[in-house]
Design an enzyme around this catalytic site. Structure first.
Site, mmCIF file in Angstrom:
data_model
loop_
_atom_site.group_PDB
_atom_site.id
_atom_site.type_symbol
_atom_site.label_atom_id
_atom_site.label_comp_id
_atom_site.label_asym_id
_atom_site.label_seq_id
_atom_site.Cartn_x
_atom_site.Cartn_y
_atom_site.Cartn_z
ATOM 1 N N LYS A 13 -34.581 -64.209 13.112
ATOM 2 C CA LYS A 13 -33.389 -64.633 12.362
ATOM 3 C C LYS A 13 -32.999 -63.608 11.291
ATOM 4 O O LYS A 13 -31.834 -63.301 11.118
ATOM 5 C CB LYS A 13 -33.633 -65.973 11.649
ATOM 6 C CG LYS A 13 -34.019 -67.122 12.539
ATOM 7 C CD LYS A 13 -34.176 -68.411 11.715
ATOM 8 C CE LYS A 13 -35.252 -68.344 10.655
ATOM 9 N NZ LYS A 13 -36.630 -68.402 11.154
ATOM 10 N N ARG A 88 -33.011 -76.225 6.981
ATOM 11 C CA ARG A 88 -34.262 -76.306 7.714
ATOM 12 C C ARG A 88 -34.671 -77.753 8.002
ATOM 13 O O ARG A 88 -35.703 -77.985 8.612
ATOM 14 C CB ARG A 88 -35.352 -75.654 6.859
ATOM 15 C CG ARG A 88 -36.072 -74.512 7.521
ATOM 16 C CD ARG A 88 -37.024 -73.923 6.491
ATOM 17 N NE ARG A 88 -37.969 -73.027 7.078
ATOM 18 C CZ ARG A 88 -37.832 -71.701 7.075
ATOM 19 N NH1 ARG A 88 -36.777 -71.126 6.566
ATOM 20 N NH2 ARG A 88 -38.780 -70.967 7.597
ATOM 21 N N ARG A 128 -47.250 -59.074 11.920
ATOM 22 C CA ARG A 128 -46.467 -58.780 10.713
ATOM 23 C C ARG A 128 -47.328 -58.959 9.460
ATOM 24 O O ARG A 128 -47.240 -58.178 8.511
ATOM 25 C CB ARG A 128 -45.238 -59.706 10.647
ATOM 26 C CG ARG A 128 -44.344 -59.440 9.452
ATOM 27 C CD ARG A 128 -43.055 -60.234 9.522
ATOM 28 N NE ARG A 128 -43.242 -61.620 9.138
ATOM 29 C CZ ARG A 128 -42.271 -62.545 9.149
ATOM 30 N NH1 ARG A 128 -41.058 -62.215 9.572
ATOM 31 N NH2 ARG A 128 -42.504 -63.772 8.779
ATOM 32 N N ARG A 134 -47.733 -60.260 4.216
ATOM 33 C CA ARG A 134 -47.132 -61.523 3.786
ATOM 34 C C ARG A 134 -48.202 -62.595 3.856
ATOM 35 O O ARG A 134 -48.790 -62.823 4.909
ATOM 36 C CB ARG A 134 -45.948 -61.866 4.698
ATOM 37 C CG ARG A 134 -44.674 -62.106 3.916
ATOM 38 C CD ARG A 134 -43.546 -62.411 4.840
ATOM 39 N NE ARG A 134 -43.476 -63.830 5.167
ATOM 40 C CZ ARG A 134 -42.407 -64.408 5.703
ATOM 41 N NH1 ARG A 134 -41.348 -63.677 5.984
ATOM 42 N NH2 ARG A 134 -42.409 -65.684 5.967
ATOM 43 N N ARG A 145 -46.527 -73.637 10.179
ATOM 44 C CA ARG A 145 -45.085 -73.359 10.102
ATOM 45 C C ARG A 145 -44.395 -73.710 11.430
ATOM 46 O O ARG A 145 -43.282 -74.222 11.436
ATOM 47 C CB ARG A 145 -44.839 -71.900 9.733
ATOM 48 C CG ARG A 145 -45.049 -71.646 8.234
ATOM 49 C CD ARG A 145 -45.402 -70.219 7.918
ATOM 50 N NE ARG A 145 -44.358 -69.274 8.228
ATOM 51 C CZ ARG A 145 -44.574 -67.966 8.431
ATOM 52 N NH1 ARG A 145 -45.801 -67.482 8.355
ATOM 53 N NH2 ARG A 145 -43.575 -67.176 8.685
HETATM 54 P P1 ADP Z 1 -40.092 -67.800 8.457
HETATM 55 O O1 ADP Z 1 -38.771 -68.186 9.056
HETATM 56 O O2 ADP Z 1 -40.696 -66.612 9.113
HETATM 57 O O3 ADP Z 1 -41.060 -68.928 8.288
HETATM 58 P P2 ADP Z 1 -38.908 -67.603 5.817
HETATM 59 O O4 ADP Z 1 -38.935 -66.381 5.000
HETATM 60 O O5 ADP Z 1 -37.598 -68.105 6.297
HETATM 61 O O6 ADP Z 1 -39.872 -67.260 7.007
HETATM 62 O O7 ADP Z 1 -39.614 -68.808 5.034
HETATM 63 C C1 ADP Z 1 -40.886 -68.676 4.458
HETATM 64 C C2 ADP Z 1 -41.274 -69.984 3.748
HETATM 65 O O8 ADP Z 1 -40.328 -70.260 2.688
HETATM 66 C C3 ADP Z 1 -41.251 -71.242 4.605
HETATM 67 O O9 ADP Z 1 -42.460 -71.428 5.325
HETATM 68 C C4 ADP Z 1 -41.014 -72.327 3.548
HETATM 69 O O10 ADP Z 1 -42.194 -72.641 2.852
HETATM 70 C C5 ADP Z 1 -40.080 -71.661 2.560
HETATM 71 N N1 ADP Z 1 -38.653 -71.930 2.870
HETATM 72 C C6 ADP Z 1 -37.703 -71.002 3.232
HETATM 73 N N2 ADP Z 1 -36.515 -71.601 3.423
HETATM 74 C C7 ADP Z 1 -36.700 -72.930 3.195
HETATM 75 C C8 ADP Z 1 -35.864 -74.084 3.247
HETATM 76 N N3 ADP Z 1 -34.574 -74.001 3.590
HETATM 77 N N4 ADP Z 1 -36.408 -75.295 2.938
HETATM 78 C C9 ADP Z 1 -37.681 -75.404 2.593
HETATM 79 N N5 ADP Z 1 -38.537 -74.368 2.522
HETATM 80 C C10 ADP Z 1 -38.059 -73.140 2.819
#
Ligand code: ADP
Length: 196
Positions: A13, A88, A128, A134, A145
């Protein structure tokens, strides 16, 4: 053009959303990037978010909604945006609709779903994690996740499908090839141009 990127963690994404944002000259907002920046800066928001992020759980709605609201209200987002990582869950999706209405903006124009199978995702994210360090890219956190994605985020596919907004694109293969498919699927059709 108001686009939501949907897909499991590690589905691409961020990468594809960035390319699309550059192509259209509109901003991309990643709630994950914003949260990581807050954690790094040690802000109150970051401190609250860190525990959930490290556990592979969702951060509380009010925190991420605050981030999204602030970003979408910024002047450069008035002509369009790409959202990566928001919404999400169902509550966030409803809030996004309400937020756009409140800002006097048209609704979401397309939702791009990048489809990648679970084993490929675990493989990508663990790689990654080793490369970028990370903290949430270790196998145990990746598995939670994915589980959170399946239970909370995946139902949004139906939500957007029912509105005729969903486009599903295979997210495996060459990055530029995936981008071409995505571009074709989001390019607005211009009947006037065909007539001219
Ligand atoms: P990925 O899609 O690889 O899991 P992101 O960088 O989008 O990575 O998100 C990392 C973490 O940030 C998620 O596992 C969550 O804990 C938090 N997060 C990101 N966006 C949201 C959201 N819209 N609502 C709740 N938590 C979020």
């Amino acid at each position: 053009m108001r686009i939501v990127m949907l897909g499991a963690p590690g589905s691409g994404k961020g990468t594809q959303g960035e390319k699309l944002a550059l192509h259209h000259g509109i901003p991309k907002t990643s709630t994950g990037d914003a949260l990581r920046a807050a954690v790094k800066a040690g802000t109150p928001l970051g401190l609250k978010a860190k525990v959930a992020m490290d556990a592979g759980q969702l951060v509380a709605d009010e925190l991420v909604i605050g981030i999204a609201r602030e970003r979408l209200a910024a002047p450069d987002a008035a002509k369009g945006f790409i959202l990566d990582g928001f919404p999400r869950n169902a509550a966030q999706a409803k809030t996004l609709d309400a937020l756009l209405a409140e800002l006097g903006q048209p609704g979401v124009s397309k939702v791009i779903h990048l489809l990648v199978d679970d084993e490929e995702i675990v493989h990508r994210l663990v790689a990654r994690g080793a490369l970028e360090g990370r903290s949430d890219d270790n196998e145990a956190t990746v598995r939670s996740r994915i589980a959170v994605y399946q239970s909370e985020t995946r139902p949004l596919l139906d939500y957007y499908q029912a509105r005729g907004l969903l486009v599903t694109i295979p997210g495996v293969g060459d990055i530029d090839a995936i981008f071409s498919v995505m571009l074709a699927a989001t390019e607005p059709t211009v009947p006037e141009a065909a007539e001219a």
